[in-house]
Scaffold this motif. Structure first.
Motif, PDB file in Angstrom:
ATOM      1  N   GLY A 191      12.104   3.165  -4.508  1.00 54.52           N
ATOM      2  CA  GLY A 191      12.903   3.728  -3.443  1.00 54.52           C
ATOM      3  C   GLY A 191      12.427   3.303  -2.067  1.00 54.52           C
ATOM      4  O   GLY A 191      11.513   2.492  -1.907  1.00 54.52           O
ATOM      5  N   VAL A 192      13.011   3.900  -1.039  1.00 53.55           N
ATOM      6  CA  VAL A 192      12.733   3.493   0.343  1.00 53.55           C
ATOM      7  C   VAL A 192      11.307   3.821   0.754  1.00 53.55           C
ATOM      8  O   VAL A 192      10.767   3.204   1.681  1.00 53.55           O
ATOM      9  N   ASN A 193      10.676   4.791   0.108  1.00 45.85           N
ATOM     10  CA  ASN A 193       9.313   5.175   0.454  1.00 45.85           C
ATOM     11  C   ASN A 193       8.271   4.653  -0.541  1.00 45.85           C
ATOM     12  O   ASN A 193       7.116   5.079  -0.500  1.00 45.85           O
ATOM     13  N   ASP A 194       8.686   3.743  -1.421  1.00 43.74           N
ATOM     14  CA  ASP A 194       7.797   3.267  -2.480  1.00 43.74           C
ATOM     15  C   ASP A 194       7.191   1.904  -2.148  1.00 43.74           C
ATOM     16  O   ASP A 194       7.862   1.039  -1.562  1.00 43.74           O
ATOM     17  N   TYR A 195       5.941   1.731  -2.551  1.00 38.49           N
ATOM     18  CA  TYR A 195       5.207   0.478  -2.363  1.00 38.49           C
ATOM     19  C   TYR A 195       4.627   0.042  -3.703  1.00 38.49           C
ATOM     20  O   TYR A 195       4.331   0.872  -4.563  1.00 38.49           O
ATOM     21  N   VAL A 196       4.407  -1.260  -3.836  1.00 37.81           N
ATOM     22  CA  VAL A 196       3.743  -1.759  -5.028  1.00 37.81           C
ATOM     23  C   VAL A 196       2.638  -2.728  -4.620  1.00 37.81           C
ATOM     24  O   VAL A 196       2.841  -3.626  -3.810  1.00 37.81           O
ATOM     25  N   PHE A 197       1.443  -2.499  -5.152  1.00 37.38           N
ATOM     26  CA  PHE A 197       0.286  -3.377  -4.957  1.00 37.38           C
ATOM     27  C   PHE A 197       0.010  -4.041  -6.301  1.00 37.38           C
ATOM     28  O   PHE A 197      -0.306  -3.359  -7.278  1.00 37.38           O
ATOM     29  N   THR A 198       0.096  -5.356  -6.347  1.00 39.37           N
ATOM     30  CA  THR A 198      -0.006  -6.084  -7.612  1.00 39.37           C
ATOM     31  C   THR A 198      -1.227  -6.997  -7.620  1.00 39.37           C
ATOM     32  O   THR A 198      -1.380  -7.838  -6.731  1.00 39.37           O
ATOM     33  N   THR A 199      -2.074  -6.839  -8.624  1.00 41.36           N
ATOM     34  CA  THR A 199      -3.200  -7.752  -8.815  1.00 41.36           C
ATOM     35  C   THR A 199      -2.683  -8.992  -9.539  1.00 41.36           C
ATOM     36  O   THR A 199      -2.141  -8.895 -10.636  1.00 41.36           O
ATOM     37  N   LEU A 200      -2.847 -10.140  -8.906  1.00 44.36           N
ATOM     38  CA  LEU A 200      -2.353 -11.395  -9.471  1.00 44.36           C
ATOM     39  C   LEU A 200      -3.432 -12.067 -10.321  1.00 44.36           C
ATOM     40  O   LEU A 200      -4.578 -12.198  -9.901  1.00 44.36           O
ATOM     41  N   GLY A 201      -3.044 -12.518 -11.505  1.00 45.20           N
ATOM     42  CA  GLY A 201      -3.969 -13.235 -12.367  1.00 45.20           C
ATOM     43  C   GLY A 201      -5.079 -12.357 -12.897  1.00 45.20           C
ATOM     44  O   GLY A 201      -5.162 -11.162 -12.599  1.00 45.20           O
ATOM     45  N   SER A 202      -5.962 -12.955 -13.694  1.00 49.43           N
ATOM     46  CA  SER A 202      -7.090 -12.224 -14.264  1.00 49.43           C
ATOM     47  C   SER A 202      -8.060 -13.211 -14.889  1.00 49.43           C
ATOM     48  O   SER A 202      -7.638 -14.103 -15.639  1.00 49.43           O
ATOM     49  N   ILE A 203      -9.352 -13.050 -14.603  1.00 49.49           N
ATOM     50  CA  ILE A 203     -10.341 -13.960 -15.197  1.00 49.49           C
ATOM     51  C   ILE A 203     -10.742 -13.529 -16.606  1.00 49.49           C
ATOM     52  O   ILE A 203     -11.301 -14.327 -17.360  1.00 49.49           O
ATOM     53  N   THR A 204     -10.476 -12.286 -16.973  1.00 48.04           N
ATOM     54  CA  THR A 204     -10.835 -11.819 -18.316  1.00 48.04           C
ATOM     55  C   THR A 204      -9.620 -11.652 -19.225  1.00 48.04           C
ATOM     56  O   THR A 204      -9.741 -11.166 -20.344  1.00 48.04           O
TER      57      THR A 204
END
Length: 530
Positions: free
Chosen positions: A265-278
């Motif tokens: 929604g309008v008040n929502d944010y997403v923080f995404t970790t890209l990739g992974s070494i494990t």
């Protein structure tokens, strides 16, 4: 960094995909510095445990295992600031930062057996660099990163460089390969110039009281849960929808495994970790070889590839994850129900347990290294049980004592190779025969992916131009001047995300500027010329 979001923190809901140190740090900063209520933060993790690459598990009967451990040092300004407000695992009145600093004041690292050959300690008082190699090293420090492009380390130095004490110490300390990114090596030289003089003795290296899952992740998770943060395990985000128009970029929906979705929604944010070494790691056993997996089993890399296809500003994951033969190595954790090996190594090295550090077998075809941490290394480790960890940078070569590649070896065979190099086969055989030794090997296809050659732009910005409600986190986004493969890098990206999307009145902590300190430059120049 200017603010790009426009929602009041009290009304914001934040979804974090992944639960590694970057995501956990973001959640703490959102509460502590941005004023987001803990109950408005939701961490979505496909695994059943938090922590990402900061892991540690097992018991005395089944065997303990850590896939790896991140190096710590005192000048991780973002990291230690984060943990200064987090109560430690066992004492709520002592922070993780204070516990770690006190632990290292009691157990000062001073390795006396950094390099071995033919089972004997090597003299590491000299790095063994020629005048030409010294010159190339100094020239690299002052070369611009942009001019290096996607060149490899082996394109900068002569072949003899890779036989020097400097390279053997440097490469095994940080897990660099000959074909690793020259630009990343430059960053390491500039970022850690204050440590160059002490590296042969492991001077300046800090360790946590226990392995990093229990010393760092558990306290962070406990603090966040007490603040009301929701951890949703077994939830995998497989794609993110974006609205991209008129220079604006907005995340609109999280696509979940098995067909579910979560509209933003309008008040929502997403923080995404890209990739992974494990990602796609596989554990073997005493009598079982681990399986080398890849992209097919990887959720994190497939997610980034889908995201990257939507906009050039979202990075280029293929340069990091499409070269498993260059990014893989194997680690192992040994569990021993007898102190004989640890007693032998204390006498052999001159280091009490926990004061030495990484020991590299320079004549190992696998370039095998191992480290004995202070015991107990796990909070549930019995007093009469000892553990140690090791890894091999060249798993596709046949062993010197075992006629197999490291990748083809069981845990027992990996230890057979180690005993052979140390010339202690007869010493260890009775304990192996009595079942007092276990070893769990781990295949890690992407562990060195962050050192693959890359160009500017292959790592996306934490906040790409036009971002309104999302951020990218972790080892595969761009944090200028800092070094990947460190917990500091991940926490720095968390600061960049939170302080960029919300008005906190705080600035991202500066990278420790030792490269402009004449004292460290002089010490480093003296060290490489010895």
């Amino acid at each position: 960094m200017t603010r790009t979001g426009n929602t009041s923190p009290e009304n914001a809901h934040i979804y974090l995909t992944g639960s590694g140190i970057a995501a956990l740090a973001s959640a703490v900063l959102l509460i502590r510095d941005a004023g987001v209520p803990g109950g408005n933060i939701h961490i979505l993790e496909k695994a059943r445990v938090a922590g990402g690459a900061l892991d540690g598990s097992g018991d005395a009967e089944k065997g303990f295992v850590t896939r790896g451990g991140r190096m710590h040092e005192r000048h991780y300004t973002c990291y230690w600031d984060l943990l200064s407000g987090i109560p430690s695992l066992e004492n709520p009145d002592v922070s993780v930062t204070d516990e770690t600093f006190e632990f290292n004041e009691r157990l000062i690292a001073h390795g006396q057996a950094r390099l071995l050959r033919a089972g004997r300690r090597l003299d590491v008082s000299s790095y063994g660099l020629s005048l030409m190699q010294q010159g190339r090293l100094l020239k690299l420090i002052y070369e611009s990163e942009a001019s290096l492009g996607d060149r490899r380390i082996e394109e900068w130095f002569d072949g003899a460089f890779f036989e020097t004490n400097f390279w053997l110490i440097w490469s095994t300390m940080f897990a660099f390969q000959r074909w690793s990114s020259l630009a990343e090596m430059r960053r390491y030289m500039r970022r850690f110039i204050h440590m160059v003089e002490g590296l042969p003795r492991l001077g300046g290296i800090l360790r946590t009281k226990y392995e990093q899952y229990h010393s760092v992740v558990v306290p962070l998770q406990r603090w966040l849960e007490n603040k009301g943060v929701e951890f949703r395990f077994g939830v995998e985000v497989v794609d993110i929808g974006f609205e991209i128009a008129g220079g604006r970029k907005r995340a609109t929906v999280l696509e979940l495994a098995e067909g579910g979705s979560l509209p933003l929604g309008v008040n929502d944010y997403v923080f995404t970790t890209l990739g992974s070494i494990t990602e796609s790691s596989d554990n073997g056993a005493w009598d079982r070889v681990p399986v080398l997996k890849g992209l097919a089993e990887s959720g994190a890399w497939k997610l980034w590839k889908k995201i990257a296809a939507k906009d050039p500003a979202f990075g280029n994951p293929s340069v990091f994850c499409d070269h498993i033969d260059g990014s893989k190595w194997y680690s192992f954790t040994a569990t021993l129900k007898d102190p004989v090996f640890h007693d032998y190594m204390e006498e052999f090295s001159g280091n009490l347990s926990g004061t030495g550090g990484l020991v590299t077998l320079t004549d190992s075809n696998w370039l095998m290294s191992f480290v004995i941490a202070r015991q107990p290394h796990f909070p549930n480790q019995p007093r009469d049980v000892k553990i140690f960890w090791g890894y091999g940078l060249y798993p596709d070569r046949k062993g010197n004592f075992v006629d197999k590649t490291m990748a083809e070896c069981t845990g027992k065979e990996i230890l057979d190779e180690l005993w052979g190099h140390l010339k202690i086969q007869d010493l260890m055989k009775p304990f192996v025969d009595e079942g007092k030794v276990n070893c769990i090997p781990v295949a890690m296809p992407f562990v060195d992916a962050l050192f693959m050659t890359r160009k500017i732009g292959d790592r996306p910005d934490v906040l790409p131009e036009g971002t309104e409600n999302f951020a990218f986190l972790g080892q595969f986004v761009e944090a200028p001047h800092d070094c990947v493969f460190t917990v500091e890098y991940s926490v720095r990206t968390a600061q960049m995300a939170v302080y960029g999307l919300f008005d906190t009145g705080k600035a991202v902590s500066p990278v420790y500027d030792s490269i402009h300190n004449p004292k460290y430059l002089i010490e480093a120049a003296r060290a490489i010329s010895r």
